[in-house]
Design an enzyme around this catalytic site. Structure first.
Site, PDB file in Angstrom:
ATOM      1  CB  SER A 103      -0.943  -0.051   1.207  1.00 21.84           C
ATOM      2  OG  SER A 103      -1.894   0.981   1.170  1.00 21.84           O
ATOM      3  CG  ASP A 242      -2.711   3.977  -1.378  1.00 24.34           C
ATOM      4  OD1 ASP A 242      -3.485   3.797  -2.356  1.00 24.34           O
ATOM      5  OD2 ASP A 242      -2.718   3.228  -0.384  1.00 24.34           O
ATOM      6  CG  ASP A 244      -2.992  -0.626  -2.328  1.00 19.87           C
ATOM      7  OD1 ASP A 244      -3.003   0.552  -1.918  1.00 19.87           O
ATOM      8  OD2 ASP A 244      -3.536  -1.547  -1.685  1.00 19.87           O
ATOM      9  CG  ASP A 246      -6.168   0.605  -0.656  1.00 19.51           C
ATOM     10  OD1 ASP A 246      -5.350   1.548  -0.576  1.00 19.51           O
ATOM     11  OD2 ASP A 246      -6.167  -0.366   0.124  1.00 19.51           O
TER      12      ASP A 246
END
Length: 447
Positions: A103, A242, A244, A246
């Site tokens: 992440s 960010d 990833d 999400d």
């Protein structure tokens, strides 16, 4: 049953150091493959996505080996946002989904997140069972039942069409100049393409991943580069994702950053007006600002708080039948559309509101006045947990006494990094600084 491998969002750590080693990834793949293969009959499938970290190749191969050893057929998506894995797990009728990503963490870290066949992240209980299987060892499949692996080339495009479909029919973004910062991460192709296809004038930041620069002075944890790009290009709005994709932060036309709390306030109020906010409730974590709670209360709405982690937000939403939730950090969960936080999808909802109202981003991104909030992080080493030290416990007790009737204090160990997070809210900013800095000093003394 206890969990030591799993944190608040899967397994995470520095690549090539326990627990994020290729050997453990292989064991995790075998365990989760055996667990979900036992739950279902017929053809057994797992979809695997990843972000742009160099170590993603290693973990993708290790997980695939473990999964196929228990009879799972691995469908490899390549770099895609985390929410794409949740979506494709269900649309491809897979037994489970896996996202390889740390992440917002630095490039040296990596992580493994799991989704069940319903597209939602696994519960603590299921993770504990899988962890027990890793420790006990897993029986492999018979030679003729070993699984196969294949690349899925169009997974990203399937996800992009789903994201675009969340906008009202016919709505376009013509005339809006958007800076999008993809953090050199999983959405480096997806986000600019979606925005361009919907008609926006797109300026990109963080779209040149090299395996080592994910989240490096860019993205939602470092929005300064995107804010500067908004001002330099005269953009109408900035979207900061960010690694990833999400989570998201918004940047208005003046370069001012708005967090997830402000976005949730905007959307909750709008959905309530349209009678779309189920149960008149927004779900957020203990980190969300008191100003958000007051904003909702003034409109006859309520805030349901959970412990930190978008997974816990989603669990509460499902249990209560609510459809909107998220985190101050920028996870925005809209279960009418997705099973997990989706930064790009949330950004499109904000842009749609700009089009619908004709208002500037600055008029939409500051829905409420924040109660002064101070958050500081203290990194600690391999010794005893600082929160167990007597001096730290005393500092926390003293701070709680000072804040009684004036504010609130939250101290917690990060579930994704070796950090102690010290957060307080108080109208008296001098007192706020005093209590936070006092606790931080005591934690640093033993960290």
């Amino acid at each position: 049953m206890s969990r030591t491998l799993f944190g608040t969002d899967g397994v995470r750590g520095t690549a090539n150091a326990y627990p994020m080693t290729a050997e453990l990834a292989l064991m995790l793949g075998a365990a989760v493959g055996r667990y979900f293969r036992n739950e279902h009959s017929g053809v057994h499938r797992v979809v695997i996505g990843k972000d742009t970290r160099l170590s993603g190749y290693m973990f993708e191969n290790a997980l695939t080996a473990g999964l196929t050893s228990t009879g799972m057929n691995a469908l490899l998506l390549g770099p895609v946002p985390t929410p794409a894995v949740g979506l494709l797990t269900t649309s491809m009728r897979a037994d489970l989904g896996i996202m390889i990503s740390a992440s917002h963490n630095p490039a040296a870290d990596n992580g493994i997140k799991f989704f069940g066949p319903d597209g939602f992240k696994l519960s603590d209980d299921v993770e504990a069972e899988i962890e027990a299987m890793v420790l006990a060892g897993v029986r492999p499949a018979q030679p003729n039942n070993i699984g196969r692996a294949r690349r899925i080339d169009d997974g990203r495009f399937r996800y992009q069409e789903r994201v675009k479909g969340t906008l009202p029919s016919g709505l376009r973004l013509d005339g809006i100049k958007v800076v999008v910062d993809c953090a050199n991460g999983a959405a480096y192709k997806t986000a600019p393409e979606v925005l361009w296809e919907l008609g926006a004038d797109v300026v990109t930041v963080g779209t040149d991943p090299n395996g080592l620069n994910i989240n490096d002075n860019c993205g939602s944890t470092k929005p300064a580069a995107a804010a500067e790009a908004v001002r330099r290009h005269g953009a109408d709005v900035g979207l900061c994702l960010d690694g990833d994709a999400d989570r998201i932060l918004m940047i208005d036309e003046n370069g001012r950053v708005a967090d997830g709390d402000q976005f949730m306030a905007l959307l909750a109020a709008r959905w309530a007006e349209e009678d779309r906010l189920k149960g008149g409730t927004l779900v957020a974590t203990v980190m969300s600002n008191l100003g958000l709670e007051r904003f909702l209360g003034d409109r006859g709405l309520r805030l349901e708080r959970t412990k930190v982690g978008d997974r816990y937000v989603v669990e509460a939403m499902r249990a209560g039948g609510w459809n909107l939730g998220g985190e101050q950090s920028g996870h925005i969960v809209m279960t009418d559309y997705a099973t997990t936080g989706d930064g790009l999808m949330a950004g499109l909802q904000f842009l749609a509101e700009m089009v619908r109202t004709g208002k500037k981003a600055s008029d939409l991104a500051q829905s409420f006045e924040r109660v002064p909030q101070l958050l500081k992080n203290v990194r600690y080493g391999d010794g005893p947990l600082p929160l167990d030290a007597d001096n730290v416990k005393k500092a926390i007790r003293d701070a709680e006494g000072l804040l009684t009737g004036k504010g609130r204090l939250l101290i917690r160990k990060s579930g994704t990094e070796p950090l102690i997070r010290v957060m307080a809210e108080c109208e008296d900013e001098d007192l706020l600084s005093q209590v936070v800095n006092g606790i931080v000093a005591e934690v640093e003394a033993v960290a």
